[in-house]
Design a protein around this motif. Structure first.
Motif, PDB file in Angstrom:
ATOM      1  N   GLN A  72      11.878  -4.150  -4.645  1.00  0.00           N
ATOM      2  CA  GLN A  72      12.108  -4.199  -3.208  1.00  0.00           C
ATOM      3  C   GLN A  72      10.789  -4.171  -2.448  1.00  0.00           C
ATOM      4  OE1 GLN A  72      14.747  -1.194  -1.686  1.00  0.00           O
ATOM      5  NE2 GLN A  72      14.370  -1.729   0.447  1.00  0.00           N
ATOM      6  N   ALA A  73       9.870  -3.298  -2.861  1.00  0.00           N
ATOM      7  CA  ALA A  73       8.577  -3.208  -2.170  1.00  0.00           C
ATOM      8  C   ALA A  73       7.811  -4.525  -2.264  1.00  0.00           C
ATOM      9  CB  ALA A  73       7.754  -2.068  -2.769  1.00  0.00           C
ATOM     10  N   ALA A  74       7.833  -5.134  -3.442  1.00  0.00           N
ATOM     11  CA  ALA A  74       7.103  -6.388  -3.631  1.00  0.00           C
ATOM     12  C   ALA A  74       7.748  -7.528  -2.841  1.00  0.00           C
ATOM     13  CB  ALA A  74       7.054  -6.736  -5.119  1.00  0.00           C
ATOM     14  N   GLN A  75       9.058  -7.594  -2.843  1.00  0.00           N
ATOM     15  CA  GLN A  75       9.744  -8.675  -2.118  1.00  0.00           C
ATOM     16  C   GLN A  75       9.563  -8.550  -0.618  1.00  0.00           C
ATOM     17  OE1 GLN A  75      13.574  -8.090  -3.992  1.00  0.00           O
ATOM     18  NE2 GLN A  75      13.339  -9.913  -5.276  1.00  0.00           N
ATOM     19  N   GLU A  76       9.463  -7.328  -0.113  1.00  0.00           N
ATOM     20  CA  GLU A  76       9.215  -7.142   1.317  1.00  0.00           C
ATOM     21  C   GLU A  76       7.850  -7.685   1.724  1.00  0.00           C
ATOM     22  OE1 GLU A  76       9.749  -3.080   2.352  1.00  0.00           O
ATOM     23  OE2 GLU A  76      11.935  -3.151   2.193  1.00  0.00           O
ATOM     24  N   GLN A  77       6.936  -7.772   0.756  1.00  0.00           N
ATOM     25  CA  GLN A  77       5.610  -8.337   1.046  1.00  0.00           C
ATOM     26  C   GLN A  77       5.543  -9.836   0.734  1.00  0.00           C
ATOM     27  OE1 GLN A  77       2.119  -6.150  -0.023  1.00  0.00           O
ATOM     28  NE2 GLN A  77       3.133  -4.145   0.083  1.00  0.00           N
ATOM     29  N   GLY A  78       6.722 -10.433   0.492  1.00  0.00           N
ATOM     30  CA  GLY A  78       6.788 -11.863   0.280  1.00  0.00           C
ATOM     31  C   GLY A  78       6.426 -12.317  -1.122  1.00  0.00           C
ATOM     32  N   MET A  79       6.377 -11.392  -2.083  1.00  0.00           N
ATOM     33  CA  MET A  79       5.993 -11.751  -3.442  1.00  0.00           C
ATOM     34  C   MET A  79       7.218 -12.233  -4.221  1.00  0.00           C
ATOM     35  SD  MET A  79       3.275  -8.721  -4.407  1.00  0.00           S
ATOM     36  CE  MET A  79       2.410  -9.709  -5.619  1.00  0.00           C
ATOM     37  N   ALA A  92       5.330   3.884  -4.780  1.00  0.00           N
ATOM     38  CA  ALA A  92       4.234   3.671  -5.729  1.00  0.00           C
ATOM     39  C   ALA A  92       3.804   2.213  -5.747  1.00  0.00           C
ATOM     40  CB  ALA A  92       4.675   4.105  -7.126  1.00  0.00           C
ATOM     41  N   THR A  93       4.764   1.311  -5.635  1.00  0.00           N
ATOM     42  CA  THR A  93       4.427  -0.121  -5.639  1.00  0.00           C
ATOM     43  C   THR A  93       3.713  -0.511  -4.348  1.00  0.00           C
ATOM     44  OG1 THR A  93       6.290  -0.582  -7.093  1.00  0.00           O
ATOM     45  CG2 THR A  93       5.372  -2.448  -5.874  1.00  0.00           C
ATOM     46  N   GLN A  94       4.128   0.059  -3.243  1.00  0.00           N
ATOM     47  CA  GLN A  94       3.390  -0.183  -1.999  1.00  0.00           C
ATOM     48  C   GLN A  94       1.928   0.235  -2.163  1.00  0.00           C
ATOM     49  OE1 GLN A  94       5.824   2.045   0.857  1.00  0.00           O
ATOM     50  NE2 GLN A  94       6.328   0.114   1.879  1.00  0.00           N
ATOM     51  N   GLN A  95       1.710   1.380  -2.802  1.00  0.00           N
ATOM     52  CA  GLN A  95       0.341   1.861  -3.040  1.00  0.00           C
ATOM     53  C   GLN A  95      -0.430   0.902  -3.941  1.00  0.00           C
ATOM     54  OE1 GLN A  95       0.142   5.967  -4.357  1.00  0.00           O
ATOM     55  NE2 GLN A  95      -1.856   5.652  -5.349  1.00  0.00           N
ATOM     56  N   LEU A  96       0.207   0.424  -4.988  1.00  0.00           N
ATOM     57  CA  LEU A  96      -0.465  -0.510  -5.905  1.00  0.00           C
ATOM     58  C   LEU A  96      -0.816  -1.820  -5.219  1.00  0.00           C
ATOM     59  CD1 LEU A  96       1.725   0.100  -9.083  1.00  0.00           C
ATOM     60  CD2 LEU A  96      -0.698   0.676  -8.847  1.00  0.00           C
ATOM     61  N   LEU A  97       0.088  -2.299  -4.371  1.00  0.00           N
ATOM     62  CA  LEU A  97      -0.137  -3.595  -3.712  1.00  0.00           C
ATOM     63  C   LEU A  97      -1.120  -3.493  -2.542  1.00  0.00           C
ATOM     64  CD1 LEU A  97       3.463  -5.123  -3.768  1.00  0.00           C
ATOM     65  CD2 LEU A  97       1.576  -5.464  -5.372  1.00  0.00           C
ATOM     66  N   SER A  98      -1.487  -2.259  -2.174  1.00  0.00           N
ATOM     67  CA  SER A  98      -2.502  -2.087  -1.124  1.00  0.00           C
ATOM     68  C   SER A  98      -3.913  -2.193  -1.690  1.00  0.00           C
ATOM     69  CB  SER A  98      -2.319  -0.727  -0.443  1.00  0.00           C
ATOM     70  OG  SER A  98      -2.651   0.332  -1.329  1.00  0.00           O
TER      71      SER A  98
END
Length: 362
Positions: A265-272, A236-242
């Motif tokens: 985890q999803a946000a940190q993988e994108q460097g946030m 869901a976070t991956q979807q929000l950050l897209s």
């Protein structure tokens, strides 16, 4: 040679009272002077006396057993909230001379009700504790029809009246949403449970209330629903950050800690940077929450106190035949602010910042 069993008369002789007095005290049929009660309990402890279960049950026409069943957790996930709830109930029941009987949970309504009926008809239990309560919960209707004692951890339909204790999840979401708004967040996403989830809907009420009071319009694209698991929080976070920079959230409120951990985890993988680029909060305050990097802001439920209280309430109903008022007790949770929403908070697993005290009315 087998050791002779200690009897009521042995206890009475040691305490200097009649054996009838000892029996009535153990079965809570009498109140004595404090000094006399202490003397009897001390004699019981010194002699190692334990009442004979079958004889005690026959005299009282009770089993001194409480039934409890709960939906199983996935094999790859622990449930620290359930563990704490169970331990608390074990302790509270033992203190009142009762035991807990665990029995399998069935998702099929007919099998579920049959399990309760079998335990009642066989005289195996004196009452039930219910949890994971949902709308139109068939267990509640059945136990009310049988006029059989129970206390629920959770509410059901708004118009239903029955003995229950529940955490005010709406208040928890209201406070964490207010906290995020005060930090300057306006685009606040929610990782929610399915629409049929009674607990999820109760919690969401607090989010809607806080947003309305701040005159912040609700963006339905920022409310994602799914099972309360790590992988849903992650996806869901991956979807929000897209979403585009003007649409994506600056904060995420998750309805449990596992979804929040997946979101981190999803946000940190994108460097946030959690807490700075994206604020994330959870619900339950599981032990792991304070050890994450950064530690997770969460809403703590007073689970130990609730476990104690549901047992005390149920035994009072069993022994006195009266339901205490208020029939349904709503308990406030505690917002624990950590660095996942406010980087200024010291990131130590041994410290906490709470917006309110943990309270349970007695």
């Amino acid at each position: 040679m087998a050791k002779n069993r200690v009897t009521l008369k042995d206890v009475a002789q040691r305490a200097g009272v009649s054996y009838q007095t000892v029996s009535k005290l153990i079965n809570r049929q009498i109140r004595l002077a404090e000094e006399t009660e202490q003397r009897i309990w001390q004699a019981i402890q010194d002699l190692g006396y334990t009442p004979h279960y079958n004889a005690r049950s026959l005299r009282a026409q009770r089993s001194f057993t409480i039934g409890y069943s709960w939906p199983p957790s996935p094999p790859d996930e622990t449930n620290p909230i359930l563990d704490q709830f169970l331990q608390s109930m074990f302790v509270a029941a033992e203190a009142r001379g009762y035991y807990l009987l665990m029995f399998p949970y069935h998702y099929e309504v007919e099998k579920q009700i049959a399990a309760y009926a079998d335990l009642i008809d066989a005289g195996r239990v004196d009452g039930f504790i219910l949890s994971s309560v949902e709308y139109d919960d068939p267990r509640i209707r059945y136990l009310q029809e049988r006029n059989f004692p129970f206390v629920a951890f959770g509410r059901s339909n708004p118009e239903w009246v029955f003995p229950c204790i529940d955490v005010d999840g709406g208040q928890g979401l209201y406070e964490v949403t207010q906290h995020l708004i005060a930090l300057g967040h306006h685009r606040i996403a929610v990782l929610a449970w399915p629409r049929e989830s009674r607990v999820g809907n109760n919690r969401l009420e607090g989010y809607f209330k806080a947003m309305a009071e701040a005159a912040i319009p609700i963006d339905e694209n920022l409310i994602l629903r799914g099972e309360g698991k790590l992988d849903f929080g992650y996806r869901a976070t991956q979807q929000l950050l897209s979403l585009s920079l003007t649409q994506r959230p600056t904060a995420i409120v998750a309805l449990n800690d596992y979804m929040a951990i997946g979101a981190m985890q999803a946000a940190q993988e994108q460097g946030m940077r959690i807490g700075e680029d994206l604020a994330i909060s959870g619900f339950d305050d599981i032990p792991l929450a304070r050890y994450l990097t950064p530690p997770l802001t969460s809403i703590r439920q007073p689970i130990w106190e609730i476990g104690q209280h549901v047992i005390q309430r149920l035994i009072d109903i069993i022994e006195n035949g009266q339901i205490p008022e208020p029939q349904c007790l709503l308990v406030p949770p505690t917002l624990i602010v950590r660095a996942s929403t406010d980087p200024k908070v010291k990131a130590s697993p041994f410290s906490r910042t709470a917006t309110q005290k943990e309270v349970i009315s007695r």
